[in-house]
Design a protein around this motif. Structure first.
Motif, PDB file in Angstrom:
ATOM      1  N   GLY A 171      -6.049  19.355   0.737  1.00 27.61           N
ATOM      2  CA  GLY A 171      -5.930  17.913   0.952  1.00 27.61           C
ATOM      3  C   GLY A 171      -4.814  17.532   1.898  1.00 27.61           C
ATOM      4  N   SER A 172      -4.384  16.293   1.785  1.00 26.79           N
ATOM      5  CA  SER A 172      -3.314  15.786   2.645  1.00 26.79           C
ATOM      6  C   SER A 172      -2.354  14.958   1.809  1.00 26.79           C
ATOM      7  CB  SER A 172      -3.888  14.931   3.779  1.00 26.79           C
ATOM      8  OG  SER A 172      -4.483  13.768   3.251  1.00 26.79           O
ATOM      9  N   ALA A 173      -1.173  14.737   2.326  1.00 29.46           N
ATOM     10  CA  ALA A 173      -0.171  13.959   1.604  1.00 29.46           C
ATOM     11  C   ALA A 173      -0.419  12.458   1.760  1.00 29.46           C
ATOM     12  CB  ALA A 173       1.225  14.313   2.106  1.00 29.46           C
ATOM     13  N   SER A 174      -0.966  12.054   2.905  1.00 30.51           N
ATOM     14  CA  SER A 174      -1.228  10.641   3.144  1.00 30.51           C
ATOM     15  C   SER A 174      -2.194  10.492   4.302  1.00 30.51           C
ATOM     16  CB  SER A 174       0.077   9.896   3.452  1.00 30.51           C
ATOM     17  OG  SER A 174       0.615  10.365   4.676  1.00 30.51           O
ATOM     18  N   ASP A 209       2.110  -6.630  -6.188  1.00 32.68           N
ATOM     19  CA  ASP A 209       1.445  -5.469  -6.789  1.00 32.68           C
ATOM     20  C   ASP A 209       1.357  -4.368  -5.748  1.00 32.68           C
ATOM     21  OD1 ASP A 209       0.692  -5.828  -9.542  1.00 32.68           O
ATOM     22  OD2 ASP A 209      -0.742  -7.344  -8.892  1.00 32.68           O
ATOM     23  N   PHE A 210       0.993  -3.182  -6.221  1.00 28.13           N
ATOM     24  CA  PHE A 210       0.855  -2.037  -5.330  1.00 28.13           C
ATOM     25  C   PHE A 210      -0.500  -1.386  -5.534  1.00 28.13           C
ATOM     26  CE2 PHE A 210       5.326  -2.692  -6.015  1.00 28.13           C
ATOM     27  CZ  PHE A 210       5.831  -2.625  -4.725  1.00 28.13           C
ATOM     28  N   VAL A 215       0.867  -1.174   0.000  1.00 26.17           N
ATOM     29  CA  VAL A 215       0.000   0.000   0.000  1.00 26.17           C
ATOM     30  C   VAL A 215       0.903   1.223   0.000  1.00 26.17           C
ATOM     31  CG1 VAL A 215      -1.847   1.213   1.204  1.00 26.17           C
ATOM     32  CG2 VAL A 215      -1.756  -1.298   1.267  1.00 26.17           C
ATOM     33  N   GLU A 216       0.965   1.867  -1.158  1.00 22.88           N
ATOM     34  CA  GLU A 216       1.918   2.964  -1.335  1.00 22.88           C
ATOM     35  C   GLU A 216       1.440   3.889  -2.448  1.00 22.88           C
ATOM     36  OE1 GLU A 216       4.072   5.056  -0.162  1.00 22.88           O
ATOM     37  OE2 GLU A 216       5.626   3.572   0.226  1.00 22.88           O
ATOM     38  N   ILE A 217       1.660   5.171  -2.264  1.00 29.48           N
ATOM     39  CA  ILE A 217       1.342   6.152  -3.306  1.00 29.48           C
ATOM     40  C   ILE A 217       2.539   6.185  -4.247  1.00 29.48           C
ATOM     41  CG2 ILE A 217       0.800   8.570  -3.789  1.00 29.48           C
ATOM     42  CD1 ILE A 217      -0.128   8.727  -0.791  1.00 29.48           C
ATOM     43  N   GLU A 223       4.117   5.909   8.093  1.00 30.45           N
ATOM     44  CA  GLU A 223       3.324   7.093   7.763  1.00 30.45           C
ATOM     45  C   GLU A 223       4.152   8.211   7.139  1.00 30.45           C
ATOM     46  OE1 GLU A 223       0.734   8.338  10.985  1.00 30.45           O
ATOM     47  OE2 GLU A 223       0.355   6.244  11.449  1.00 30.45           O
ATOM     48  N   GLY A 224       5.388   8.346   7.535  1.00 29.41           N
ATOM     49  CA  GLY A 224       6.214   9.413   6.988  1.00 29.41           C
ATOM     50  C   GLY A 224       7.057   8.986   5.805  1.00 29.41           C
ATOM     51  N   LEU A 225       7.588   7.773   5.858  1.00 35.56           N
ATOM     52  CA  LEU A 225       8.548   7.323   4.845  1.00 35.56           C
ATOM     53  C   LEU A 225       7.987   6.336   3.837  1.00 35.56           C
ATOM     54  CD1 LEU A 225      11.556   6.807   7.290  1.00 35.56           C
ATOM     55  CD2 LEU A 225      11.055   8.807   5.861  1.00 35.56           C
ATOM     56  N   GLY A 226       6.821   5.776   4.088  1.00 43.19           N
ATOM     57  CA  GLY A 226       6.250   4.800   3.174  1.00 43.19           C
ATOM     58  C   GLY A 226       6.913   3.444   3.319  1.00 43.19           C
ATOM     59  N   LEU A 227       6.828   2.638   2.281  1.00 43.28           N
ATOM     60  CA  LEU A 227       7.437   1.305   2.289  1.00 43.28           C
ATOM     61  C   LEU A 227       8.940   1.403   2.067  1.00 43.28           C
ATOM     62  CD1 LEU A 227       4.905  -0.650   0.024  1.00 43.28           C
ATOM     63  CD2 LEU A 227       5.082  -0.765   2.510  1.00 43.28           C
TER      64      LEU A 227
END
Length: 131
Positions: free
Chosen positions: A89-92, A61-62, A8-10, A47-51
């Motif tokens: 909005g928000s970044a995450s 898959d993502f 789960v990643e943007i 939350e800050g750095l992602g995967l």
């Protein structure tokens, strides 16, 4: 076959968790036939750095949770808007909120039955009824 692992990643190659077609009224999800037979696992990032790169390597898959530009920004005013009047909005999302959204969407896609209700609680298992 083994469980399909979703990160789960943007990111550019990630698929949206769900897509709604307003013309047909159909909601689609990115989960494939492999998930129907083996299930799925979801790797949630920091939350800050992602995967991390190691976490990304184990993913098949993502996916990401689509977000609108609405909502509060990090500025001093929770209702601040850009020049066009759109929310910033928000970044995450908070990781626990993101996990809840992902797991609910997966359970809807997998057609899991809703638990029985007793009073104002869901019945988690048959053994909990005897308590």
């Amino acid at each position: 076959e083994v469980v399909k692992i979703y990160g789960v990643e943007i990111m550019e190659n990630a698929s949206p968790l769900m897509k709604y077609d307003a013309e047909t009224g159909v909601m689609t999800f990115p989960f494939g036939d492999r998930c129907r037979s083996t299930g799925a696992a979801f790797v949630m990032g920091n939350e800050g750095l992602g995967l991390s790169e190691k976490q990304k390597e184990i993913c098949d898959d993502f996916i990401f949770i689509p977000q609108t530009r609405g909502g509060a920004s990090s500025s001093s005013s929770p209702t601040s808007r850009d020049e066009q009047g759109n929310g910033r909005g928000s970044a995450s999302l908070n990781v626990s909120c993101a996990a809840a959204i992902i797991l609910q969407a997966y359970s809807v896609w997998a057609n899991y039955p809703v638990a029985s209700i007793e009073g104002e609680k869901f019945v988690a298992s048959q053994s909990s009824r005897s308590r």
